[in-house]
Motif scaffolding. Structure first.
Motif, PDB file in Angstrom:
ATOM      1  N   PHE A 145       0.823  -1.215   0.000  1.00 19.61           N
ATOM      2  CA  PHE A 145       0.000   0.000   0.000  1.00 19.61           C
ATOM      3  C   PHE A 145       0.859   1.269   0.000  1.00 19.61           C
ATOM      4  CE2 PHE A 145      -3.111  -3.042   1.466  1.00 19.61           C
ATOM      5  CZ  PHE A 145      -4.328  -2.564   0.983  1.00 19.61           C
ATOM      6  N   ALA A 146       2.137   1.148  -0.318  1.00 20.66           N
ATOM      7  CA  ALA A 146       3.071   2.279  -0.209  1.00 20.66           C
ATOM      8  C   ALA A 146       2.633   3.503  -1.000  1.00 20.66           C
ATOM      9  CB  ALA A 146       4.464   1.850  -0.645  1.00 20.66           C
ATOM     10  N   ASP A 147       1.874   3.302  -2.066  1.00 19.32           N
ATOM     11  CA  ASP A 147       1.438   4.438  -2.886  1.00 19.32           C
ATOM     12  C   ASP A 147       0.305   5.232  -2.244  1.00 19.32           C
ATOM     13  OD1 ASP A 147      -0.382   2.312  -3.209  1.00 19.32           O
ATOM     14  OD2 ASP A 147      -0.967   3.030  -5.189  1.00 19.32           O
ATOM     15  N   SER A 148      -0.333   4.653  -1.221  1.00 22.15           N
ATOM     16  CA  SER A 148      -1.522   5.312  -0.678  1.00 22.15           C
ATOM     17  C   SER A 148      -1.583   5.373   0.847  1.00 22.15           C
ATOM     18  CB  SER A 148      -2.781   4.596  -1.183  1.00 22.15           C
ATOM     19  OG  SER A 148      -2.732   3.215  -0.829  1.00 22.15           O
ATOM     20  N   LEU A 149      -0.777   4.585   1.530  1.00 21.09           N
ATOM     21  CA  LEU A 149      -0.817   4.493   2.993  1.00 21.09           C
ATOM     22  C   LEU A 149       0.495   5.000   3.555  1.00 21.09           C
ATOM     23  CD1 LEU A 149      -2.104   3.411   5.666  1.00 21.09           C
ATOM     24  CD2 LEU A 149      -1.153   1.180   5.083  1.00 21.09           C
ATOM     25  N   GLU A 150       0.403   5.963   4.464  1.00 16.60           N
ATOM     26  CA  GLU A 150       1.604   6.463   5.136  1.00 16.60           C
ATOM     27  C   GLU A 150       1.447   6.292   6.633  1.00 16.60           C
ATOM     28  OE1 GLU A 150       4.403  10.394   5.763  1.00 16.60           O
ATOM     29  OE2 GLU A 150       2.584  10.580   4.554  1.00 16.60           O
ATOM     30  N   PHE A 151       2.369   5.543   7.231  1.00 13.86           N
ATOM     31  CA  PHE A 151       2.355   5.364   8.673  1.00 13.86           C
ATOM     32  C   PHE A 151       3.075   6.528   9.332  1.00 13.86           C
ATOM     33  CE2 PHE A 151       1.642   0.906   7.469  1.00 13.86           C
ATOM     34  CZ  PHE A 151       0.518   0.666   8.233  1.00 13.86           C
ATOM     35  N   THR A 152       2.474   7.050  10.374  1.00 18.59           N
ATOM     36  CA  THR A 152       3.072   8.146  11.122  1.00 18.59           C
ATOM     37  C   THR A 152       3.615   7.691  12.471  1.00 18.59           C
ATOM     38  OG1 THR A 152       0.868   8.718  11.956  1.00 18.59           O
ATOM     39  CG2 THR A 152       1.656   9.922  10.020  1.00 18.59           C
ATOM     40  N   ASP A 153       3.139   6.577  12.977  1.00 19.94           N
ATOM     41  CA  ASP A 153       3.546   6.087  14.287  1.00 19.94           C
ATOM     42  C   ASP A 153       3.164   4.622  14.409  1.00 19.94           C
ATOM     43  OD1 ASP A 153       4.737   7.083  16.783  1.00 19.94           O
ATOM     44  OD2 ASP A 153       2.844   6.451  17.675  1.00 19.94           O
ATOM     45  N   PRO A 154       3.917   3.794  15.057  1.00 15.73           N
ATOM     46  CA  PRO A 154       5.167   4.058  15.736  1.00 15.73           C
ATOM     47  C   PRO A 154       6.358   4.012  14.777  1.00 15.73           C
ATOM     48  CG  PRO A 154       4.586   1.776  16.075  1.00 15.73           C
ATOM     49  CD  PRO A 154       3.465   2.406  15.269  1.00 15.73           C
ATOM     50  N   PRO A 155       7.485   4.541  15.203  1.00 12.50           N
ATOM     51  CA  PRO A 155       8.671   4.554  14.344  1.00 12.50           C
ATOM     52  C   PRO A 155       9.114   3.159  13.911  1.00 12.50           C
ATOM     53  CG  PRO A 155       9.031   5.887  16.324  1.00 12.50           C
ATOM     54  CD  PRO A 155       7.699   5.219  16.475  1.00 12.50           C
ATOM     55  N   GLU A 156       8.826   2.147  14.726  1.00 17.41           N
ATOM     56  CA  GLU A 156       9.232   0.777  14.379  1.00 17.41           C
ATOM     57  C   GLU A 156       8.613   0.320  13.069  1.00 17.41           C
ATOM     58  OE1 GLU A 156       9.403   1.104  18.875  1.00 17.41           O
ATOM     59  OE2 GLU A 156       8.011   1.719  17.323  1.00 17.41           O
ATOM     60  N   VAL A 157       7.368   0.680  12.822  1.00 17.95           N
ATOM     61  CA  VAL A 157       6.717   0.281  11.570  1.00 17.95           C
ATOM     62  C   VAL A 157       7.385   0.991  10.396  1.00 17.95           C
ATOM     63  CG1 VAL A 157       4.558   0.323  10.252  1.00 17.95           C
ATOM     64  CG2 VAL A 157       4.531  -0.318  12.662  1.00 17.95           C
ATOM     65  N   ARG A 158       7.661   2.260  10.544  1.00 13.63           N
ATOM     66  CA  ARG A 158       8.347   3.008   9.493  1.00 13.63           C
ATOM     67  C   ARG A 158       9.732   2.413   9.227  1.00 13.63           C
ATOM     68  NH1 ARG A 158       6.181   8.087   8.196  1.00 13.63           N
ATOM     69  NH2 ARG A 158       8.268   8.851   7.736  1.00 13.63           N
ATOM     70  N   ASP A 159      10.449   2.025  10.290  1.00  8.01           N
ATOM     71  CA  ASP A 159      11.770   1.412  10.130  1.00  8.01           C
ATOM     72  C   ASP A 159      11.683   0.088   9.383  1.00  8.01           C
ATOM     73  OD1 ASP A 159      12.831   3.557  11.556  1.00  8.01           O
ATOM     74  OD2 ASP A 159      13.049   2.414  13.425  1.00  8.01           O
ATOM     75  N   HIS A 160      10.695  -0.729   9.729  1.00  8.58           N
ATOM     76  CA  HIS A 160      10.514  -2.010   9.031  1.00  8.58           C
ATOM     77  C   HIS A 160      10.186  -1.770   7.561  1.00  8.58           C
ATOM     78  CE1 HIS A 160      10.953  -4.758  12.378  1.00  8.58           C
ATOM     79  NE2 HIS A 160      10.051  -4.094  13.079  1.00  8.58           N
ATOM     80  N   LEU A 161       9.343  -0.790   7.274  1.00 13.57           N
ATOM     81  CA  LEU A 161       9.004  -0.478   5.881  1.00 13.57           C
ATOM     82  C   LEU A 161      10.231  -0.003   5.103  1.00 13.57           C
ATOM     83  CD1 LEU A 161       5.538   1.192   6.372  1.00 13.57           C
ATOM     84  CD2 LEU A 161       6.008  -0.875   5.037  1.00 13.57           C
ATOM     85  N   ALA A 162      11.076   0.814   5.726  1.00 15.03           N
ATOM     86  CA  ALA A 162      12.294   1.277   5.071  1.00 15.03           C
ATOM     87  C   ALA A 162      13.209   0.097   4.751  1.00 15.03           C
ATOM     88  CB  ALA A 162      13.014   2.297   5.945  1.00 15.03           C
ATOM     89  N   SER A 163      13.298  -0.840   5.671  1.00 15.37           N
ATOM     90  CA  SER A 163      14.118  -2.034   5.449  1.00 15.37           C
ATOM     91  C   SER A 163      13.567  -2.872   4.297  1.00 15.37           C
ATOM     92  CB  SER A 163      14.177  -2.860   6.739  1.00 15.37           C
ATOM     93  OG  SER A 163      14.901  -4.036   6.539  1.00 15.37           O
ATOM     94  N   ILE A 164      12.252  -3.052   4.264  1.00 14.03           N
ATOM     95  CA  ILE A 164      11.608  -3.783   3.166  1.00 14.03           C
ATOM     96  C   ILE A 164      11.902  -3.082   1.843  1.00 14.03           C
ATOM     97  CG2 ILE A 164       9.374  -4.382   2.145  1.00 14.03           C
ATOM     98  CD1 ILE A 164       8.379  -4.780   5.095  1.00 14.03           C
TER      99      ILE A 164
END
Length: 86
Positions: A58-77
């Protein structure tokens, strides 16, 4: 049904909200619209890593704002996908 132990907050474009609801079912909490064609959401899962893996498409339409751990996992993916498919 068991409650999801981990939750992530973010926003999604309203045109993809129905699809996100189909994917998450009761693990989706829908909040108010943000006024720019998006809605606030909370997505639940068994871990932050699983939430990220399950919703990376869903990267084109969903942006996570919190918690940072989810954002970190997405960056790794994202890095892994670029490494593999570039």
């Amino acid at each position: 049904a068991r409650r999801a132990p981990h939750w992530a907050q973010g926003t999604i474009t309203v045109d993809r909200l129905a699809l996100l609801r189909n994917v998450l079912g009761t693990r989706l909490r829908i909040g108010p619209p943000t006024g720019d064609g998006r809605a606030r959401v909370e997505c639940g899962g068994v871990s932050h890593a699983v939430i990220a893996a399950e919703l990376a498409g869903f990267a084109d339409s969903l942006e996570f704002t919190d918690p940072p751990e989810v954002r970190d996992h997405l960056a790794s993916i994202g890095r892994l996908l670029v490494e593999r498919y570039s």
